[in-house]
Scaffold this active site. Structure first.
Site, PDB file in Angstrom:
ATOM      1  N   LYS A  59       0.838  -1.201   0.000  1.00 35.09           N
ATOM      2  CA  LYS A  59       0.000   0.000   0.000  1.00 35.09           C
ATOM      3  C   LYS A  59       0.877   1.256   0.000  1.00 35.09           C
ATOM      4  O   LYS A  59       0.601   2.219  -0.712  1.00 35.09           O
ATOM      5  CB  LYS A  59      -0.947  -0.018   1.218  1.00 35.09           C
ATOM      6  CG  LYS A  59      -2.048  -1.067   1.068  1.00 35.09           C
ATOM      7  CD  LYS A  59      -2.812  -1.366   2.346  1.00 35.09           C
ATOM      8  CE  LYS A  59      -3.799  -2.512   2.128  1.00 35.09           C
ATOM      9  NZ  LYS A  59      -4.506  -2.934   3.352  1.00 35.09           N
ATOM     10  N   GLN A  78      -4.251  -1.485   9.755  1.00 33.77           N
ATOM     11  CA  GLN A  78      -4.221  -2.811   9.124  1.00 33.77           C
ATOM     12  C   GLN A  78      -4.865  -3.842  10.048  1.00 33.77           C
ATOM     13  O   GLN A  78      -4.472  -3.998  11.204  1.00 33.77           O
ATOM     14  CB  GLN A  78      -2.768  -3.197   8.792  1.00 33.77           C
ATOM     15  CG  GLN A  78      -2.642  -4.479   7.996  1.00 33.77           C
ATOM     16  CD  GLN A  78      -3.287  -4.422   6.613  1.00 33.77           C
ATOM     17  OE1 GLN A  78      -3.200  -3.423   5.919  1.00 33.77           O
ATOM     18  NE2 GLN A  78      -3.957  -5.491   6.221  1.00 33.77           N
ATOM     19  N   ASP A 132     -10.587   3.234   4.740  1.00 34.05           N
ATOM     20  CA  ASP A 132     -10.854   1.798   4.689  1.00 34.05           C
ATOM     21  C   ASP A 132     -12.357   1.522   4.804  1.00 34.05           C
ATOM     22  O   ASP A 132     -12.800   0.403   4.586  1.00 34.05           O
ATOM     23  CB  ASP A 132     -10.115   1.097   5.841  1.00 34.05           C
ATOM     24  CG  ASP A 132      -9.162   0.033   5.326  1.00 34.05           C
ATOM     25  OD1 ASP A 132      -9.148  -0.209   4.107  1.00 34.05           O
ATOM     26  OD2 ASP A 132      -8.442  -0.555   6.153  1.00 34.05           O
TER      27      ASP A 132
END
Ligand code: NDP
Length: 291
Positions: free
Chosen positions: A54, A98, A121
């Site tokens: 990412k 994450q 996200d």
């Protein structure tokens, strides 16, 4: 007849080019570079590698990335404190924590600390709640589900009345995909580990999204001829002929399904690259919201 192969890598590349161009237009207009903060807790090798990809993708698109790594035994307070400070940092437009977090940490508490307008996200409880409610709009849609929908829309611009079957009901893939399909007016069946006669249910699907994490579980004989199949699964299977000793396969037995489906995503090269492309898109959008 064999299925059309949906090239996620090529579609993702196109989206990444669009994002890169927008980022450089911003620079020309004197606007700040979008910034993404990544928060990695613990030393799970899979998570480390996802975060690295990412960050690399951000760099290639001209997006600034701020990496934060914390040990697995970090306290809830310290982790939430970091997320709160990133939420207040004007250089940071998007925050990516994450997942999964190491055992002992309260995921919902951490996600709640992400500022809504930086939730690239799309996992903040308010964004997910809005996704599930009629007439409400989430600010961001989770990246993998957004990638799935993008590919589906290219194959089937209207999903109205289509029978869609989603295999898996996880918070990060199955459930948000199902909610997005409902919003697109598909008729949706969600399957999980307690579903009975799974193959028969799958055979009804005009659109099948598989996100179970079971290597090649869905056989070709389960697929309705002509169906659009999106395979989210990424599974390692031993393969002594490969230098790494394994290869990646999806949740669908590709060689069988490709003979029956109308269109299908490969693994690798299907949904995987789309997830990162959608993250870049969401980060650009977050910067635009902040302008
Ligand atoms: P989870 O393990 O969180 O969820 C799996 C889901 O599948 C659960 O709902 C589970 O049911 C269901 N399930 C498991 N076994 C069966 C079975 N035998 N029959 C029917 N349903 C079953 O996985 P994720 O959603 O996080 O991930 C799914 C897959 O997608 C994984 O391979 C993962 O690596 C991949 N993935 C890929 C991404 C990408 O970018 N391409 C991003 C994220 C994930 P129950 O709820 O009853 O337990």
């Amino acid at each position: 007849m064999t299925a059309k192969v949906i090239d996620g890598k090529a579609i993702a590349e196109q989206i990444r080019t669009e994002v890169t161009n927008e980022v450089s237009k911003r620079a020309t207009a004197g606007l700040p570079r979008p910034g993404l903060a990544t928060v990695l807790v613990g030393d799970n090798p899979g998570s480390q590698s996802y975060v690295r990809s990412k960050q690399k993708a951000c760099k290639e698109a001209g997006i600034e990335s701020f990496g934060h790594e914390l040990p697995a035994d970090v306290s809830q307070k310290e982790l939430e404190g970091l997320v709160v400070s990133l939420s207040a940092d004007p250089r940071v437009n998007g925050i990516l924590v994450q997942l999964p977090l190491p055992a002992g940490l309260d995921e919902e508490g951490v996600l709640n600390a992400v500022a809504l307008n930086k939730d690239v996200d799309g996992f903040h409880p308010v964004n997910i709640g809005r996704l599930a409610q009629k007439g409400r709009e989430p600010l961001f849609i989770p990246c993998t589900p957004a990638g799935v929908m993008y590919m589906l829309n290219q194959e089937l611009p209207s999903l109205e009345g289509v029978n869609a079957v989603v295999l898996g009901r996880s918070n990060i893939v199955g459930m948000p995909v199902a909610l997005l399909l409902v919003r697109a007016n598909a008729t949706v069946t969600i399957c999980h580990s307690r579903t009975k006669n799974l193959a028969d249910v799958v055979r009804q699907a005009d659109v099948l999204v598989a996100a179970v994490g079971r290597a090649e579980m869905v056989r070709g004989s389960w697929i309705k001829p002509g169906a659009v199949v999106i395979d989210v699964g990424i599974n390692r299977v031993e393969d002594a002929s490969r230098p790494r000793g394994y290869r990646l396969v999806g949740d669908v037995a590709y060689d069988e399904a490709v003979q029956v489906a109308g269109a299908i995503t490969p693994v690798p090269g299907g949904v995987g690259p789309m997830t990162i492309a959608m993250l870049l898109r969401n980060t650009l959008r977050a910067a635009e919201i902040a302008d």
